[in-house]
Design a protein around this motif. Structure first.
Motif, PDB file in Angstrom:
ATOM      1  N   PRO A 119       0.826  -1.218   0.000  1.00  0.00           N
ATOM      2  CA  PRO A 119       0.000   0.000   0.000  1.00  0.00           C
ATOM      3  C   PRO A 119       0.854   1.260   0.000  1.00  0.00           C
ATOM      4  CG  PRO A 119       0.111  -0.916   2.202  1.00  0.00           C
ATOM      5  CD  PRO A 119       0.818  -1.899   1.311  1.00  0.00           C
ATOM      6  N   LEU A 120       0.202   2.405  -0.306  1.00  0.00           N
ATOM      7  CA  LEU A 120       0.910   3.672  -0.439  1.00  0.00           C
ATOM      8  C   LEU A 120       0.579   4.609   0.714  1.00  0.00           C
ATOM      9  CD1 LEU A 120       0.303   4.489  -4.231  1.00  0.00           C
ATOM     10  CD2 LEU A 120       2.108   3.076  -3.209  1.00  0.00           C
ATOM     11  N   ALA A 121       1.560   5.406   1.093  1.00  0.00           N
ATOM     12  CA  ALA A 121       1.356   6.569   1.960  1.00  0.00           C
ATOM     13  C   ALA A 121       1.749   7.788   1.142  1.00  0.00           C
ATOM     14  CB  ALA A 121       2.211   6.468   3.219  1.00  0.00           C
ATOM     15  N   LEU A 122       0.825   8.690   0.956  1.00  0.00           N
ATOM     16  CA  LEU A 122       1.042   9.845   0.094  1.00  0.00           C
ATOM     17  C   LEU A 122       1.365  11.081   0.916  1.00  0.00           C
ATOM     18  CD1 LEU A 122      -1.925   9.395  -2.434  1.00  0.00           C
ATOM     19  CD2 LEU A 122       0.400   8.455  -2.557  1.00  0.00           C
ATOM     20  N   VAL A 123       2.389  11.799   0.485  1.00  0.00           N
ATOM     21  CA  VAL A 123       2.760  13.077   1.092  1.00  0.00           C
ATOM     22  C   VAL A 123       2.814  14.103  -0.028  1.00  0.00           C
ATOM     23  CG1 VAL A 123       4.477  14.362   2.394  1.00  0.00           C
ATOM     24  CG2 VAL A 123       4.142  11.928   2.860  1.00  0.00           C
ATOM     25  N   GLU A 124       2.001  15.139   0.069  1.00  0.00           N
ATOM     26  CA  GLU A 124       1.998  16.199  -0.944  1.00  0.00           C
ATOM     27  C   GLU A 124       2.629  17.451  -0.369  1.00  0.00           C
ATOM     28  OE1 GLU A 124      -0.951  18.463  -4.114  1.00  0.00           O
ATOM     29  OE2 GLU A 124      -1.822  17.404  -2.400  1.00  0.00           O
ATOM     30  N   VAL A 125       3.635  17.977  -1.052  1.00  0.00           N
ATOM     31  CA  VAL A 125       4.211  19.257  -0.645  1.00  0.00           C
ATOM     32  C   VAL A 125       3.512  20.359  -1.444  1.00  0.00           C
ATOM     33  CG1 VAL A 125       6.402  18.250   0.054  1.00  0.00           C
ATOM     34  CG2 VAL A 125       6.142  19.048  -2.285  1.00  0.00           C
ATOM     35  N   GLY A 126       3.187  21.456  -0.751  1.00  0.00           N
ATOM     36  CA  GLY A 126       2.343  22.477  -1.361  1.00  0.00           C
ATOM     37  C   GLY A 126       0.940  21.953  -1.547  1.00  0.00           C
ATOM     38  N   ALA A 127       0.386  21.378  -0.478  1.00  0.00           N
ATOM     39  CA  ALA A 127      -0.842  20.595  -0.594  1.00  0.00           C
ATOM     40  C   ALA A 127      -2.107  21.427  -0.752  1.00  0.00           C
ATOM     41  CB  ALA A 127      -0.990  19.694   0.637  1.00  0.00           C
ATOM     42  N   SER A 128      -2.081  22.706  -0.370  1.00  0.00           N
ATOM     43  CA  SER A 128      -3.292  23.515  -0.363  1.00  0.00           C
ATOM     44  C   SER A 128      -4.329  22.834   0.532  1.00  0.00           C
ATOM     45  CB  SER A 128      -3.796  23.740  -1.784  1.00  0.00           C
ATOM     46  OG  SER A 128      -4.875  24.632  -1.823  1.00  0.00           O
ATOM     47  N   GLY A 238       7.191   9.702  10.246  1.00  0.00           N
ATOM     48  CA  GLY A 238       6.048   9.348  11.070  1.00  0.00           C
ATOM     49  C   GLY A 238       4.981   8.527  10.372  1.00  0.00           C
ATOM     50  N   LEU A 239       5.191   8.171   9.104  1.00  0.00           N
ATOM     51  CA  LEU A 239       4.187   7.413   8.362  1.00  0.00           C
ATOM     52  C   LEU A 239       4.265   5.925   8.693  1.00  0.00           C
ATOM     53  CD1 LEU A 239       4.489   9.320   4.993  1.00  0.00           C
ATOM     54  CD2 LEU A 239       2.534   9.324   6.550  1.00  0.00           C
ATOM     55  N   PRO A 240       3.194   5.174   8.455  1.00  0.00           N
ATOM     56  CA  PRO A 240       3.168   3.756   8.843  1.00  0.00           C
ATOM     57  C   PRO A 240       4.278   2.953   8.177  1.00  0.00           C
ATOM     58  CG  PRO A 240       0.971   4.533   8.221  1.00  0.00           C
ATOM     59  CD  PRO A 240       1.929   5.605   7.847  1.00  0.00           C
ATOM     60  N   ALA A 241       4.794   1.971   8.902  1.00  0.00           N
ATOM     61  CA  ALA A 241       5.786   1.062   8.339  1.00  0.00           C
ATOM     62  C   ALA A 241       5.105   0.108   7.356  1.00  0.00           C
ATOM     63  CB  ALA A 241       6.464   0.285   9.460  1.00  0.00           C
ATOM     64  N   GLY A 242       5.901  -0.467   6.470  1.00  0.00           N
ATOM     65  CA  GLY A 242       5.378  -1.482   5.572  1.00  0.00           C
ATOM     66  C   GLY A 242       4.641  -0.950   4.361  1.00  0.00           C
ATOM     67  N   CYS A 243       4.777   0.343   4.060  1.00  0.00           N
ATOM     68  CA  CYS A 243       4.122   0.915   2.884  1.00  0.00           C
ATOM     69  C   CYS A 243       5.153   1.682   2.050  1.00  0.00           C
ATOM     70  CB  CYS A 243       2.955   1.813   3.272  1.00  0.00           C
ATOM     71  SG  CYS A 243       3.420   3.212   4.288  1.00  0.00           S
ATOM     72  N   THR A 244       4.790   1.943   0.813  1.00  0.00           N
ATOM     73  CA  THR A 244       5.618   2.766  -0.048  1.00  0.00           C
ATOM     74  C   THR A 244       5.233   4.225   0.161  1.00  0.00           C
ATOM     75  OG1 THR A 244       5.831   1.036  -1.725  1.00  0.00           O
ATOM     76  CG2 THR A 244       6.253   3.290  -2.426  1.00  0.00           C
ATOM     77  N   VAL A 245       6.181   5.019   0.615  1.00  0.00           N
ATOM     78  CA  VAL A 245       5.929   6.446   0.823  1.00  0.00           C
ATOM     79  C   VAL A 245       6.204   7.181  -0.491  1.00  0.00           C
ATOM     80  CG1 VAL A 245       6.554   8.512   2.111  1.00  0.00           C
ATOM     81  CG2 VAL A 245       6.551   6.282   3.248  1.00  0.00           C
ATOM     82  N   THR A 269      15.500  13.283  -2.746  1.00  0.00           N
ATOM     83  CA  THR A 269      16.227  12.141  -3.299  1.00  0.00           C
ATOM     84  C   THR A 269      17.061  11.423  -2.247  1.00  0.00           C
ATOM     85  OG1 THR A 269      17.984  13.663  -4.042  1.00  0.00           O
ATOM     86  CG2 THR A 269      16.294  13.046  -5.649  1.00  0.00           C
ATOM     87  N   GLY A 270      17.224  12.019  -1.077  1.00  0.00           N
ATOM     88  CA  GLY A 270      17.936  11.371   0.016  1.00  0.00           C
ATOM     89  C   GLY A 270      17.040  10.680   1.016  1.00  0.00           C
ATOM     90  N   LEU A 271      15.729  10.796   0.843  1.00  0.00           N
ATOM     91  CA  LEU A 271      14.772  10.165   1.750  1.00  0.00           C
ATOM     92  C   LEU A 271      14.338   8.802   1.204  1.00  0.00           C
ATOM     93  CD1 LEU A 271      12.487  13.240   2.578  1.00  0.00           C
ATOM     94  CD2 LEU A 271      14.094  12.111   4.147  1.00  0.00           C
ATOM     95  N   PRO A 272      13.866   7.902   2.070  1.00  0.00           N
ATOM     96  CA  PRO A 272      13.403   6.576   1.623  1.00  0.00           C
ATOM     97  C   PRO A 272      11.994   6.649   1.039  1.00  0.00           C
ATOM     98  CG  PRO A 272      13.172   6.740   3.993  1.00  0.00           C
ATOM     99  CD  PRO A 272      13.833   8.023   3.547  1.00  0.00           C
ATOM    100  N   VAL A 273      11.868   7.359  -0.083  1.00  0.00           N
ATOM    101  CA  VAL A 273      10.567   7.610  -0.693  1.00  0.00           C
ATOM    102  C   VAL A 273      10.677   7.458  -2.196  1.00  0.00           C
ATOM    103  CG1 VAL A 273       9.990   9.254   1.148  1.00  0.00           C
ATOM    104  CG2 VAL A 273      10.926  10.117  -1.013  1.00  0.00           C
TER     105      VAL A 273
END
Length: 331
Positions: A119-128, A238-245, A269-273
């Motif tokens: 499963p995915l964990a989504l992080v949006e920068v400039g999310a409005s 802080g996002l759940p383990a076991g998912c693709t961030v 590019t240095g983060l595990p995402v």
């Protein structure tokens, strides 16, 4: 005096460019209004009293629509509104920012997201208001191929090239966003501001925004107030383990200075995402430099990329995806 003259010339150039390039083909009313601003000394003088980032055409026209229930009819009415309501206009433009939140951009994001291991964990920068954090809650039509659940938001998309058409929406287990001024999709005033940022003649976008905001209000994302460079590492951690961030953004980085863009690229590019970007063609030089051939001068398209690899040209407000050869690997 020379500095003031240069500032005025830059302001005139910005409004002429907005009229002739940004708005001409998609909103004749805004093209006319921006051209009127470029030739109106009184309106230009008002804009010159604002900080540079607050002088942009989208912000002025959005604020006028927000305060008066719609855009001016013509240049004369625009001048009357600006000079006759200076206090409220100044307060609004200083407090607000252009935060266009177009759910239709998810039609380009979905094929990339659906190809990632879930499963995915989504992080949006400039999310409005975070409306692009709900790709699994919208329905899609890719040239007659329907994807996704029954939804009040239905997104049509024309596709060319070798890229994938997703078979299903991904599983999303977490949604989070960062914004200097996050908006609440459950707050009628915040939704009214987003509505005011939609250009005249785009009624379908207005209806879609209302429906997408209702979806987001029922299932609130975690929206963090702050600078994306400062807040992103902790949010990802802080996002759940076991998912693709997945860190994603559309039409955001153009508002940052070049050094901040470079810092963001180094950070993400240095983060595990996985990193999904959808920005103007020239906004990320490192992405543009990986195109198979130099793009034509076209400021009306975005460039969709995964981990810095360009995959497609897309329409700024959704509706078209023109896949590049590299997208064949996603199929």
């Amino acid at each position: 005096m020379r500095a003031l003259d240069e500032e005025l010339a830059d302001l005139v150039d910005h409004y002429r460019w907005f009229a002739e390039v940004e708005a001409a083909q998609v909103s004749p009313r805004y093209a006319e209004l921006a051209a009127a601003v470029a030739g109106d000394a009184g309106v230009l003088a008002f804009l010159g009293t604002l900080p540079r980032p607050k002088r942009q055409a989208n912000l002025l026209l959005g604020a006028l629509s927000y305060l008066h229930g719609g855009p001016p009819r013509d240049g004369a009415e625009l001048r009357d509104r600006v000079l006759g309501d200076t206090g409220r206009l100044r307060t609004t433009m200083l407090a607000r920012a252009t935060q266009t939140n177009e759910a239709a951009r998810c039609a380009a994001l979905l094929p990339v997201l659906a190809g990632l291991p879930g499963p995915l964990a989504l992080v949006e920068v400039g999310a409005s208001a975070g409306l692009c954090l709900y790709p699994d809650r919208y329905g899609y039509d890719y040239d007659g191929v329907r994807v996704g659940p029954p939804s009040a938001v239905q997104l049509r998309c024309r596709v060319t090239g070798p890229g994938p058409v997703p078979r299903a929406v991904p599983e999303v287990v977490a949604r989070a966003g960062i914004d200097l001024n996050p908006l609440d999709p459950a707050d009628p005033d915040d939704v009214a501001w987003l509505q005011a940022l939609i250009w005249p003649g785009m009624d379908e976008r207005r209806d879609r925004l209302t429906a997408a905001a209702a979806i987001a209000a029922r299932e609130p994302a975690t929206l963090v107030r702050g600078d994306l460079l400062a807040e992103l590492p902790a949010l990802v951690a802080g996002l759940p383990a076991g998912c693709t961030v997945v860190v994603l953004h559309t039409a955001v980085l153009a508002y940052l200075p070049a050094d901040a863009r470079d810092a963001f690229v180094e950070l993400v590019t240095g983060l595990p995402v996985r990193w999904v970007s959808q920005e103007g063609v020239g906004v990320l030089p490192g992405v543009r430099g990986r195109l198979p051939e130099p793009p034509a001068d076209d400021e009306s398209r975005f460039l969709l990329a995964l981990d810095g690899q360009p995959l497609a040209y897309t329409a700024p407000h959704g509706g078209t995806v023109d896949w590049l050869p590299a997208a064949a690997a996603l199929r």
